[in-house]
Design a protein around this motif. Structure first.
Motif, PDB file in Angstrom:
ATOM      1  N   PHE A  68     -10.846   7.482 -54.465  1.00 14.27           N
ATOM      2  CA  PHE A  68     -11.114   6.290 -54.950  1.00 14.27           C
ATOM      3  C   PHE A  68     -11.833   5.387 -54.359  1.00 14.27           C
ATOM      4  O   PHE A  68     -12.268   4.315 -54.741  1.00 14.27           O
ATOM      5  CB  PHE A  68      -9.771   5.782 -55.584  1.00 14.27           C
ATOM      6  CG  PHE A  68      -8.777   6.600 -56.378  1.00 14.27           C
ATOM      7  CD1 PHE A  68      -9.062   6.647 -57.622  1.00 14.27           C
ATOM      8  CD2 PHE A  68      -7.809   7.199 -55.888  1.00 14.27           C
ATOM      9  CE1 PHE A  68      -8.407   7.407 -58.592  1.00 14.27           C
ATOM     10  CE2 PHE A  68      -7.025   7.861 -56.696  1.00 14.27           C
ATOM     11  CZ  PHE A  68      -7.219   7.884 -58.118  1.00 14.27           C
ATOM     12  N   PHE A  69     -12.280   5.714 -53.119  1.00  8.79           N
ATOM     13  CA  PHE A  69     -12.965   4.970 -52.254  1.00  8.79           C
ATOM     14  C   PHE A  69     -14.581   5.482 -52.170  1.00  8.79           C
ATOM     15  O   PHE A  69     -14.341   6.568 -52.209  1.00  8.79           O
ATOM     16  CB  PHE A  69     -12.410   4.429 -51.155  1.00  8.79           C
ATOM     17  CG  PHE A  69     -11.148   3.494 -51.261  1.00  8.79           C
ATOM     18  CD1 PHE A  69     -11.225   2.226 -51.263  1.00  8.79           C
ATOM     19  CD2 PHE A  69      -9.902   4.029 -51.702  1.00  8.79           C
ATOM     20  CE1 PHE A  69     -10.058   1.478 -51.508  1.00  8.79           C
ATOM     21  CE2 PHE A  69      -8.714   3.334 -51.735  1.00  8.79           C
ATOM     22  CZ  PHE A  69      -8.846   2.109 -51.823  1.00  8.79           C
ATOM     23  N   PRO A  70     -15.492   4.650 -51.773  1.00  5.70           N
ATOM     24  CA  PRO A  70     -16.573   5.097 -51.557  1.00  5.70           C
ATOM     25  C   PRO A  70     -16.808   5.786 -50.070  1.00  5.70           C
ATOM     26  O   PRO A  70     -17.305   5.614 -49.104  1.00  5.70           O
ATOM     27  CB  PRO A  70     -17.629   3.806 -51.314  1.00  5.70           C
ATOM     28  CG  PRO A  70     -16.636   2.578 -50.887  1.00  5.70           C
ATOM     29  CD  PRO A  70     -15.368   3.191 -51.704  1.00  5.70           C
ATOM     30  N   VAL A  71     -16.185   7.278 -50.304  1.00  2.91           N
ATOM     31  CA  VAL A  71     -16.228   8.182 -49.129  1.00  2.91           C
ATOM     32  C   VAL A  71     -17.125   9.190 -49.341  1.00  2.91           C
ATOM     33  O   VAL A  71     -16.724  10.181 -50.282  1.00  2.91           O
ATOM     34  CB  VAL A  71     -14.979   8.618 -48.826  1.00  2.91           C
ATOM     35  CG1 VAL A  71     -15.004   9.487 -47.489  1.00  2.91           C
ATOM     36  CG2 VAL A  71     -13.809   7.496 -48.451  1.00  2.91           C
ATOM     37  N   PRO A  72     -18.344   9.358 -48.752  1.00  3.02           N
ATOM     38  CA  PRO A  72     -19.310  10.452 -48.984  1.00  3.02           C
ATOM     39  C   PRO A  72     -18.835  11.719 -48.653  1.00  3.02           C
ATOM     40  O   PRO A  72     -18.001  11.807 -47.659  1.00  3.02           O
ATOM     41  CB  PRO A  72     -20.676   9.843 -48.168  1.00  3.02           C
ATOM     42  CG  PRO A  72     -20.472   8.585 -48.066  1.00  3.02           C
ATOM     43  CD  PRO A  72     -18.902   8.243 -48.054  1.00  3.02           C
TER      44      PRO A  72
END
Length: 258
Positions: free
Chosen positions: A222-226
């Protein structure tokens, strides 16, 4: 704040990318994936000695735990005397109550720098420390089985399409990475709990044993973790599991030979 670490970390990543880029295409996902994995392995190898020191310090503290409890029971109402007795105990045994913490504090800036170097490969960036604009673009264009290394699972479909990927490919690659990394985290923490003799901290460790893997799954989903950062989590957690097993055997042999 971490610039002192960011440049050396990015330089190590640059070196491994040159090595693997010479074997395959520099823009290939294989070259970048191996570069990230070997960056993690290189840094963790350099930090094995502090990790071993922390494990030895932890073992010494475990050995002193019964005596520490006796002191607290005997001088619990006299805090000044209790502190003095604890200090004397450490002096006589040659132990350091901060011995297990200092190595971790040394490693923390290195690990944060590794994370931020990977996060700084962003669209529009003209450079990323040692990497020039071409290097940034090479990373952003690289993919692993169709999932772009610079994109993340919760990214809008339109943005993913602009980079030539979609949620199907991102999920197909990202979810297994998160699951394996979470499993490695769980197993390494469970192994540490099995060897822990201090009941006052066992409850917290057991709670974290379940919360840490769940937190990784939630943040990755759910978070911007590439994808590139998920690879970092996978590599570092698998290394931690193997390192814990190896270093524990080293310390066990040291104690058995005394």
């Amino acid at each position: 704040m971490f610039d002192f670490f960011l440049y050396p970390v990015s330089a190590i990543l640059w070196f491994w990318h040159k090595v693997f880029g010479a074997v395959s295409s520099p823009d290939s996902g294989v070259a970048w994936v191996l570069s990230i994995v070997f960056l993690v392995f290189t840094l963790r190898l350099l930090l094995v000695k502090p990790a071993l020191s922390a494990l030895r310090a932890g073992r010494r503290m475990q050995a002193l735990a019964p005596e520490m409890r006796r002191i607290k029971e005997k001088y619990g109402k006299d805090r000044q005397r209790m502190v003095e007795e604890v200090r004397k105990l450490h002096a006589e045994s040659g132990s350091n109550p901060l011995g297990g913490c200092l190595p971790a504090l040394i490693q923390l800036p290195v690990f944060l720098s590794l994370y931020w170097v990977l996060r700084d490969f962003t669209p529009g960036a003209v450079s990323n420390h040692v990497f020039d604009h071409a290097g940034v673009q090479s990373f952003l264009n690289a993919d692993l089985f169709g999932a772009k290394l610079g994109n993340w699972l919760s990214q809008p479909a339109a943005e993913l399409a602009a980079f030539g990927t979609d949620h199907v490919h991102m999920i197909a690659v990202g979810v297994p990475l998160m699951l394996i990394a979470s499993l490695a985290t769980f197993l390494s923490m469970r192994s540490g709990l099995a060897r822990q003799s201090a009941p006052e901290t066992a409850g917290i460790t057991k709670l974290m044993m379940y919360l840490a893997p769940v937190g990784m799954l939630v943040s990755g989903s759910f978070f911007p973790v590439p994808i590139g950062v998920l690879l970092y989590f996978l590599a570092t957690n698998v290394w931690t599991l193997g390192q814990q097993h190896f270093l524990t055997k080293v310390v066990d042999r040291e104690e058995a030979s005394r």
